[in-house]
Design a protein around this motif. Sequence first.
Motif, PDB file in Angstrom:
ATOM      1  N   GLY A   1      -5.547   0.197   3.401  1.00 44.28           N
ATOM      2  CA  GLY A   1      -4.617  -0.380   2.445  1.00 44.28           C
ATOM      3  C   GLY A   1      -4.478  -1.875   2.601  1.00 44.28           C
ATOM      4  O   GLY A   1      -4.299  -2.612   1.618  1.00 44.28           O
TER       5      GLY A   1
ATOM      6  N   HIS B   1       0.831  -1.206   0.000  1.00 41.70           N
ATOM      7  CA  HIS B   1       0.000   0.000   0.000  1.00 41.70           C
ATOM      8  C   HIS B   1       0.868   1.260   0.000  1.00 41.70           C
ATOM      9  O   HIS B   1       0.694   2.153  -0.849  1.00 41.70           O
ATOM     10  CB  HIS B   1      -0.905  -0.032   1.236  1.00 41.70           C
ATOM     11  CG  HIS B   1      -1.758   1.183   1.414  1.00 41.70           C
ATOM     12  ND1 HIS B   1      -1.979   1.750   2.662  1.00 41.70           N
ATOM     13  CD2 HIS B   1      -2.437   1.955   0.526  1.00 41.70           C
ATOM     14  CE1 HIS B   1      -2.766   2.800   2.526  1.00 41.70           C
ATOM     15  NE2 HIS B   1      -3.065   2.952   1.249  1.00 41.70           N
TER      16      HIS B   1
ATOM     17  N   HIS C   1      -5.152   5.520  -3.483  1.00 40.78           N
ATOM     18  CA  HIS C   1      -5.633   4.890  -2.264  1.00 40.78           C
ATOM     19  C   HIS C   1      -7.086   4.470  -2.463  1.00 40.78           C
ATOM     20  O   HIS C   1      -7.895   5.245  -2.976  1.00 40.78           O
ATOM     21  CB  HIS C   1      -5.537   5.877  -1.088  1.00 40.78           C
ATOM     22  CG  HIS C   1      -6.188   5.391   0.164  1.00 40.78           C
ATOM     23  ND1 HIS C   1      -5.629   4.414   0.954  1.00 40.78           N
ATOM     24  CD2 HIS C   1      -7.359   5.740   0.760  1.00 40.78           C
ATOM     25  CE1 HIS C   1      -6.418   4.193   1.997  1.00 40.78           C
ATOM     26  NE2 HIS C   1      -7.469   4.977   1.897  1.00 40.78           N
TER      27      HIS C   1
END
Length: 278
Positions: free
Chosen positions: A92, A60, A70
Amino acid sequence: MTTPPADGSGDSALTGYVDLWWQAVDDFTTLLEKVPAEQWSTPTDLPGWDVHAVAAHTAHLESLLAGGEHVDVEVGDAPHARGMMGQFTEQGVVARRDATPDELINEIRAAATARHTALLADPPTDPDAPAPGVFGAIGWSTLTLLRNRPLDLWMHEQDVRRAVGLPGGMGADAAAHTTDYLSESLGYVLAKRVGAEPGTTVVLEVEGHPPVAATITPEGRGRLLDEVPEQPTAGLRTDRESFVLLAGGRREPEPGRVEVFGDADLARRVLAGLAVTP
């Protein structure tokens, strides 16, 4: 490779942190390739996170740094995801819950490679420039980001190693960098966590590293000392692995691995407040 100087001054220091991060990426992904499929669900020292979650978290952050987006998802019941940043980080992980180990490894490598290529083409020169994206939004500078990424990767490498029983990496450059970086928090711990009186001095001795000393100023602030006092109020003596377990808030080290001297009560209070990572 030598760990860059702590002050991060000069272009070469910033480039050194990039090199350190790049090596840490390779060490981490190489380790992940050695983890058998059945061990990716093994819990780590991080509450709520198994090996898969640690890898997903790394994927992430590296994706964000490489310009990825994101994904805003519901995290559900996640008491370990405290605060806004905790929720953001957990998103994430949750967004990659169905990713296979190979997919996570490939994502980390692809994102890191893209960012590394960009950093080589346009090396960072201003340590005070805002970090990109969400990192700049929380107030991080370029220097803070570049110093933090090797620490984060190496700490998570160690999380995985402990979980699956594959020790190693304690002699890496990122290990020395992480220890030195975390040691800089000694003044903060002494002032904010311990609430020590002005004039109090504490020395931290980690095997293989120069001693670090901190004091409390007349104004009640903690600061590092340029010289180590001959008779500090208290002191701690330990090895690198035990220190990062404590400063990283992971777990208690094995009995007998930490020696205290001077004011034993003060030393124990410092030990209890050493955890400074989120």
